[in-house]
Design a protein around this motif. Structure first.
Motif, PDB file in Angstrom:
ATOM      1  N   THR A 138       2.322  -3.432  -6.370  1.00  0.00           N
ATOM      2  CA  THR A 138       2.716  -2.788  -5.128  1.00  0.00           C
ATOM      3  C   THR A 138       4.214  -2.945  -4.949  1.00  0.00           C
TER       4      THR A 138
ATOM      5  N   THR B 214       5.188  -0.540   1.321  1.00  0.00           N
ATOM      6  CA  THR B 214       4.077  -0.309   2.249  1.00  0.00           C
ATOM      7  C   THR B 214       4.141   1.069   2.888  1.00  0.00           C
TER       8      THR B 214
ATOM      9  N   PRO C 273       3.363   4.260   1.076  1.00  0.00           N
ATOM     10  CA  PRO C 273       2.676   3.416   0.101  1.00  0.00           C
ATOM     11  C   PRO C 273       3.080   3.788  -1.322  1.00  0.00           C
TER      12      PRO C 273
END
Length: 227
Positions: A39, A42, A45
């Motif tokens: 990742t 956020t 995303p």
């Protein structure tokens, strides 16, 4: 506490071992096993995967600009390992592993039906870093298997026994609410099942000659998976 100093290297373990499904412009589907995934943002995303440019699947991502990250579990151990040591040039991995190719909703790519979570991605940037090129991608859709919803309607990935990769070995996450539950699990048939899966993987490797493994490195790095 004594410490040894080693040369610079990647020691960020464990990592999620994911199967990435890809499709070229001619409609051919393939799966690569990737450990260099993570990742990065956020909102929006965003995720990244890193792939060696000489790998068979690299050009498929480069052509299409899309891919799907499929999370892996204990039940997908053998398929995950297989897709890391076999080349899509030689075999149809969906067919050989009896995996279901489900059409993604937002990108022209297949998803692995047996995976508990499928993350559809569109490449926004490619960074040519060195041994690996990093595909930076925006997440455009996420699919979660309803079989892992608990009684409160929450998604419980832990119940799927998700897989991680560390220094050439696989491990599985299983939640134990108490010390007593953990102690009971040590003699549970589940643990015996894990050993059986490991033995199955070792047996498959023994069937491959050294030359065969070398030839099929186009989708895998030296430690048994594309990183």
């Amino acid at each position: 506490m004594a410490k040894q100093q080693w040369k610079p290297g990647n020691m960020l373990y464990p990592l999620p071992a994911v199967m990435v499904s890809v499709r070229d412009n001619e409609g051919k589907d393939n799966i690569i096993t990737v450990a260099w995934a993570g990742t990065v943002c956020t909102n929006p995303p965003m995720v990244s995967i890193s792939v060696r440019p000489e790998r068979y699947s690299y050009h498929m991502i480069e052509e299409s600009g899309v891919f799907v990250i499929n999370l892996t579990t204990e039940a997908l151990t053998y398929a995950t390992d297989y897709c890391g040591v076999r080349s899509g040039k030689d075999v149809d991995k969906f067919k050989e592993m009896k995996l279901t190719c489900v059409e993604a909703s937002q990108v022209n790519c297949g998803m692995i039906g047996e995976s508990p979570v499928n993350i559809e991605c569109k490449v926004v940037k490619t960074e040519k870093l060195g041994s690996h090129h990093m595909f930076l991608a925006q997440v455009v859709a996420v699919h979660a298997d309803e079989d892992y919803m608990d009684e409160n309607g929450r998604f419980d990935l832990n119940s799927a026994h998700p897989m991680v990769y560390s220094h050439g070995t696989y491990a599985f996450y299983k939640y134990y609410p108490t010390k007593e539950a953990l102690f009971d699990a040590l003699t549970d048939p589940y643990m015996e099942h894990i050993y059986q899966i490991y033995d199955q993987i070792v047996e498959e490797f023994e069937k491959l000659s050294a030359s065969d493994q070398t030839r099929n490195m186009s989708d895998t790095s030296s430690d048994g998976m594309e990183q």
